[in-house]
Design a protein around this motif. Structure first.
Motif, mmCIF file in Angstrom:
data_model
loop_
_atom_site.group_PDB
_atom_site.id
_atom_site.type_symbol
_atom_site.label_atom_id
_atom_site.label_comp_id
_atom_site.label_asym_id
_atom_site.label_seq_id
_atom_site.Cartn_x
_atom_site.Cartn_y
_atom_site.Cartn_z
ATOM 1 N N ARG A 37 4.546 50.285 42.190
ATOM 2 C CA ARG A 37 5.753 50.599 41.430
ATOM 3 C C ARG A 37 5.705 49.920 40.077
ATOM 4 O O ARG A 37 5.043 48.901 39.912
ATOM 5 C CB ARG A 37 6.988 50.047 42.147
ATOM 6 N N VAL A 38 6.438 50.451 39.131
ATOM 7 C CA VAL A 38 6.672 49.693 37.900
ATOM 8 C C VAL A 38 7.900 48.816 38.152
ATOM 9 O O VAL A 38 8.725 49.139 39.006
ATOM 10 C CB VAL A 38 6.886 50.613 36.673
ATOM 11 N N PRO A 39 8.034 47.718 37.431
ATOM 12 C CA PRO A 39 9.160 46.807 37.689
ATOM 13 C C PRO A 39 10.519 47.453 37.407
ATOM 14 O O PRO A 39 10.655 48.254 36.481
ATOM 15 C CB PRO A 39 8.914 45.650 36.714
ATOM 16 N N GLU A 40 11.498 47.090 38.214
ATOM 17 C CA GLU A 40 12.894 47.499 37.961
ATOM 18 C C GLU A 40 13.404 46.704 36.761
ATOM 19 O O GLU A 40 13.069 45.522 36.606
ATOM 20 C CB GLU A 40 13.744 47.196 39.207
ATOM 21 N N ILE A 41 14.167 47.350 35.907
ATOM 22 C CA ILE A 41 14.721 46.610 34.764
ATOM 23 C C ILE A 41 16.249 46.588 34.782
ATOM 24 O O ILE A 41 16.872 45.999 33.913
ATOM 25 C CB ILE A 41 14.207 47.170 33.406
ATOM 26 N N VAL A 42 16.817 47.252 35.794
ATOM 27 C CA VAL A 42 18.271 47.251 35.933
ATOM 28 C C VAL A 42 18.671 45.986 36.692
ATOM 29 O O VAL A 42 18.019 45.619 37.666
ATOM 30 C CB VAL A 42 18.694 48.518 36.722
#
Ligand SMILES: Cc1cc2nc3c(=O)[nH]c(=O)nc-3n(C[C@H](O)[C@H](O)[C@H](O)COP(=O)(O)O)c2cc1C
Length: 208
Positions: A37-42
């Motif tokens: 996954r790409v990192p969550e930024i929320v």
């Protein structure tokens, strides 16, 4: 062995499911496959309030590992006909890889998910294709040899741009990826792995 990375972002799990099927297809072509996954930024509280699926199994990818793969298959849900900010945030950290030509000649391919049938699947995939082309990657779609994309007997995602799914059932309820859409993802994964293997056998010269 051909190395394939399935790199995705998913808030509600539709792209996560498609990513698993994409990986299955690539493994059928005997590739070594990682799903990340790409990192969550929320912020956490926003993700929780919005009901995001926070229990996803895949590890988070690092930008620095991208050159380790022969092919990268990227999955992102649409956001207003464009890729999700989480995916764009990750790709915007690839400036160093771009500067050093680290991804030139590698295979790139894209899949997506929209809420509605005409909610921007192709424009979303194209928004990622632009980045892949700037990085010098060889863009691969979902060829018409996957006949399922021609179906008219049921509502379905998938187009020559890439596999796709629809997340809403039209009444605000949740629709999961259909058997046809999962077959499209599997086909694309296999197709990408086979093309990557053929390209790796040919090897680019430094000047190419
Ligand atoms: C800010 C925002 C914008 C969205 N824009 C669109 C859109 O333009 N078209 C559409 O069909 N769905 C749109 N959606 C719905 C998402 O694409 C849908 O929730 C997603 O495809 C589900 O995939 P996931 O379960 O992997 O997160 C949007 C959702 C959010 C939160």
């Amino acid at each position: 062995m051909t190395k394939v990375l399935v790199l995705y972002y998913s808030s509600y799990g539709h792209i996560e499911t498609m990513a698993e099927e994409m990986a299955r297809g690539a493994r059928e072509a005997e590739a070594e496959v990682a799903i990340k996954r790409v990192p969550e930024i929320v912020p956490d509280h926003v993700a929780q309030r919005a009901g995001y699926k926070v229990d996803q199994r895949a590890d988070t990818a690092a930008v620095a590992e991208l050159p380790d793969y022969d092919a990268i298959i990227l999955g992102t849900p649409t956001r207003f006909g464009n890729m999700a900010a989480q995916m764009k945030n990750f790709l915007d950290q690839c400036g160093g890889l771009w500067f050093e030509n680290k991804l030139v000649g590698k295979v790139g391919s894209v899949f997506t998910s929209t809420g509605s049938q005409h909610g921007g699947q192709e424009s979303t995939i194209l928004s990622v294709h632009s980045v892949l082309l700037h990085l010098g990657m060889v863009v691969v779609g979902l060829p018409y040899t996957f006949k399922g994309q021609m179906r008219m007997d049921e509502v379905t995602g998938c187009s020559p741009y890439g596999a796709s799914t629809l997340a809403d059932d039209g009444s605000g309820g949740d629709r999961r990826p259909s058997a046809n859409e999962l077959a499209g993802a599997r086909f694309q994964g296999r197709h990408v792995a086979e093309i990557a293997r053929a390209l790796a056998a040919g090897r680019l010269t430094e000047a190419a």
